[in-house]
Design a protein around this motif. Structure first.
Motif, PDB file in Angstrom:
ATOM      1  N   TRP B 372       3.501   2.225   4.122  1.00  0.00           N
ATOM      2  CA  TRP B 372       3.705   1.220   3.087  1.00  0.00           C
ATOM      3  C   TRP B 372       5.174   1.251   2.682  1.00  0.00           C
ATOM      4  CZ3 TRP B 372       2.151   1.584  -2.728  1.00  0.00           C
ATOM      5  CH2 TRP B 372       2.344   0.323  -3.331  1.00  0.00           C
ATOM      6  N   ASN B 373       5.514   2.069   1.688  1.00  0.00           N
ATOM      7  CA  ASN B 373       6.944   2.172   1.380  1.00  0.00           C
ATOM      8  C   ASN B 373       7.421   3.615   1.551  1.00  0.00           C
ATOM      9  OD1 ASN B 373       6.773   3.647  -1.083  1.00  0.00           O
ATOM     10  ND2 ASN B 373       6.166   1.783  -2.141  1.00  0.00           N
ATOM     11  N   ASN B 375       8.343   5.855  -0.383  1.00  0.00           N
ATOM     12  CA  ASN B 375       7.847   6.866  -1.305  1.00  0.00           C
ATOM     13  C   ASN B 375       6.376   7.182  -1.108  1.00  0.00           C
ATOM     14  OD1 ASN B 375      10.008   5.209  -3.054  1.00  0.00           O
ATOM     15  ND2 ASN B 375      10.032   7.371  -3.579  1.00  0.00           N
ATOM     16  N   GLN B 376       5.627   6.222  -0.615  1.00  0.00           N
ATOM     17  CA  GLN B 376       4.182   6.356  -0.700  1.00  0.00           C
ATOM     18  C   GLN B 376       3.466   5.594   0.408  1.00  0.00           C
ATOM     19  OE1 GLN B 376       2.757   8.240  -3.023  1.00  0.00           O
ATOM     20  NE2 GLN B 376       0.669   7.772  -2.403  1.00  0.00           N
TER      21      GLN B 376
END
Lengths: 158, 506
Positions: B372-373, B375-376
């Motif tokens: 996803w991104n 960070n996460q």
């Protein structure tokens, strides 16, 4: 009319129509706080069980600060959630923002989210409920009403 | 030395050079760092979370949970069914866990050997590594005399019912029974990596960088050459500056959710099962209201387990369920509250009279991560029917124990209030629907997304990511299936083995 001139003129009209100078814009944070205040009144209302008024202990502002301190994508998700929630009543033909609804009506809309088939709406319910409860039960003003003695460490060590 | 936010310059790109770069400073990262530094290897450890020294562990939930836990302990699965708890601070999970030490069963390891091909890793060395890790973190058994009322309820009632039940082995020394283990020990009683392995590593010359988020690895000619990332200011969550770490060897120890995420964002083609085979080992809270004051939030929070319904075999590995006592502070505990408003407050008003257990369900890997991104990742996890049936059995047994112990009312972990007040009502649990997002469940033991398997794995049995000679992994992501009811000790043991393999290949 030349292309550049056309864009200039239509753009100016757009600006005038889109941002009327007579109507002052409410800062985004104030809008968010209004939604948070409504949510707080629904999730942790002051009452006989726990007679602590969340607004008097500054809970809405604490929650806004908590959201602002999150990493970018979490912060944006939370802020979007508040925005969606504020406009949600329009989709239920209420024609008022969530923050302007009477508490009972706002509660009905909020609680209905948990049964939503659209997962992000369920997420708004669960996420906002968790954050509000977390911040509320972290408040020392609440502890004596739930039989919690608080930290053992003496104040000077904290 | 531990570098912190105040040591980083705004806008600067810091270039760091080392022999080995460890990503993550929890159980795995701290153990690898210590083992390598002890042998004179120049090690740097990059930790995404902040450094919260023992002097700052002030027992306040609103101060500590955002600092010690990833996403404020509210990291959800895709459908909000499970909150995945992970440490995100120097010391990682070892700072915020319940200090329970339970090693992988021999039967489970043999199943791994048989089904996943573990050539080169033997049970005797796993056992040896486990014993050495136990010494490192000072493991000892909890004496029954130390139990608080919450733990005694489970201990006495389970035994009365003829169930197998015992106290845990834990890594506390000189515990003062404050009850704040899950937000860091203020008294240095819990022997977390923060006060054991990390100071030892530093003594041997290892350097720890806190608030240092590794975004990706850069590859050249099938080799990892550098880790790139940013230093984060905790108060604003914004970047301070960038860093580049050049090393001969990189070790992924960022946990089962974030080790794969680093690879998702790196410029290399990894084995196709990257991020798959996720086990979350869901834990469901069951709370009971008693007439007497229990003050369950003081004392060792999780000291007793009932393993009557646990199943271990070489064919199926670890299964069944176990019931473990638990209690946390009111802010964290409020995450389990059903309903909102006065109904929820009426229950919370009796916080001092509440006893609680977690029913833990070892699961078959049934989740996966999706990029996803940076960070996460998105955590996809679905509860299979077999697991749902076991959950109902587990909830029934926990309810039975509490009612036998004299509870007035047992509250089941659902979003609406579903309580059981008498033994006759227990069977209604069979008819409950376990709808995603409306049952309350946590996962403190995510495992398996970089499966160690010669067949379908991402990591081979020398702990290396397949196809990359200088990239290792040794956190809970390597376990092919659920390893144990508590993963700290298995992680420490496997990290020790991983360090020995790295040393051989350096």
């Amino acid at each position: 009319m030349k292309r550049r001139e056309f864009i200039k003129k239509t753009g100016a009209v757009g600006v005038i129509l889109g941002f009327p100078t007579q109507r002052p814009r409410v800062p985004a944070s104030a809008r968010r706080i209004a939604v948070i205040k409504k949510l707080v009144r629904i999730v942790v209302p002051p009452g006989e069980e726990i007679p602590v008024d969340p607004e008097k202990i500054g809970l809405p502002q604490k929650i806004e600060n908590f959201i602002s301190s999150q990493i970018f994508f979490v912060k944006e998700m939370m802020r979007t959630a508040l925005k969606v929630l504020d406009y949600l009543p329009y989709f239920k033909f209420k024609f008022k923002r969530f923050s302007a609804l009477p508490d009972e009506e706002a509660e009905k809309i909020f609680v209905a989210l948990r049964e939503s088939r659209f997962t992000p709406l369920k997420g708004i319910y669960l996420g906002m409920k968790s954050i509000i409860n977390f911040m509320y039960y972290s408040s020392p003003e609440v502890w004596k009403y739930i039989g919690y003695e608080g930290p053992l460490l003496k104040e000077e060590k904290r | 030395m531990i570098w912190t936010e105040k040591d980083y310059k705004k806008g600067e790109t810091k270039v760091i050079k080392a022999k080995v770069c460890v990503i993550g400073s929890g159980c795995a990262g701290a153990m690898v760092a210590k083992e390598l530094a002890r042998k004179g290897v120049k090690v740097v450890v990059m930790e995404e979370g902040p450094y919260v020294p023992p002097s700052e562990l002030n027992q306040k939930e609103d101060y500590l949970i955002p600092r010690l836990y990833r996403m404020n302990a509210m990291q959800p699965t895709h459908d909000y069914s499970i909150d995945v708890l992970e440490g995100r601070c120097i010391g990682g999970g070892s700072v915020i866990n319940a200090a329970d030490c339970v090693m992988t069963h021999e039967e489970v390891f043999k199943m791994w050997q048989k089904d996943f091909g573990f050539e080169g890793v033997e049970w005797w060395e796993v056992k040896q590594a486990c014993e050495a890790a136990k010494k490192d973190i000072r493991v000892n058994k909890i004496e029954p005399a130390r139990l608080n009322r919450n733990n005694s309820i489970l201990f006495e009632t389970a035994r009365k019912l003829g169930y197998s039940c015992d106290t845990f082995e834990h890594n506390r020394e000189g515990c003062v029974d404050c009850g704040y283990c899950m937000i860091g020990c203020s008294y240095n009683a819990k022997q977390s990596a923060l006060i054991t392995l990390i100071p030892e590593s530093i003594q041997y010359g290892a350097e720890f960088y806190s608030s240092a988020f590794v975004r990706n690895l850069v590859f050249k000619n099938e080799k990892a050459v550098k880790a790139e990332g940013i230093f984060i200011d905790f108060s604003t969550s914004r970047g301070i500056g960038r860093f580049e770490v050049f090393a001969d060897v990189f070790v992924l120890c960022a946990g089962a959710i974030h080790s794969p995420n680093i690879l998702f964002h790196s410029n290399h083609k990894f084995p196709e099962n990257l991020g798959k085979f996720l086990s979350l080992q869901p834990q469901l809270p069951v709370m009971a209201l008693f007439d007497e004051e229990l003050i369950s939030y003081r004392g060792i929070p999780q000291a007793v387990y009932c393993n009557q319904f646990e199943e271990v075999s070489e064919r199926d590995g670890y299964s069944g369920f176990r019931i473990e006592s638990i209690m946390v502070g009111p802010a964290m505990g409020s995450g389990f509250l059903p309903e909102i408003g006065r109904k929820a407050q009426a229950f919370m008003k009796n916080f001092h009279k509440i006893a609680a257990v977690l029913v833990l369900f070892p699961d078959k890997p049934s989740g996966y991560l999706k990029k996803w991104n940076t960070n996460q990742p998105i955590i996809y996890y679905e509860m299979k029917d077999e697991l749902k049936n076991r959950i109902k059995k587990g909830l029934k047994e926990a309810t039975k124990i509490f009612l036998e112990a004299g509870a007035k009312e047992v509250l089941l972990p659902f979003e609406e209030i579903i309580s059981v007040k008498s033994k006759e009502e227990i069977n209604k649990i069979d008819n409950l629907e376990l709808k995603p997002g409306l049952i309350k469940s946590i996962s403190a033991h995510p495992q398996g997304t970089l499966r160690m398997s010669m067949k379908d794995g991402v990591v081979d049995s020398s702990f290396r990511i397949k196809g990359v000679n200088n990239l290792y992994a040794c956190d809970s992501s390597i376990f092919p299936t659920t390893s144990s009811s508590h993963i700290m000790l298995p992680i420490y043991a496997f990290a020790k083995l991983c360090a020995s393999r790295i040393l051989k290949n350096l």
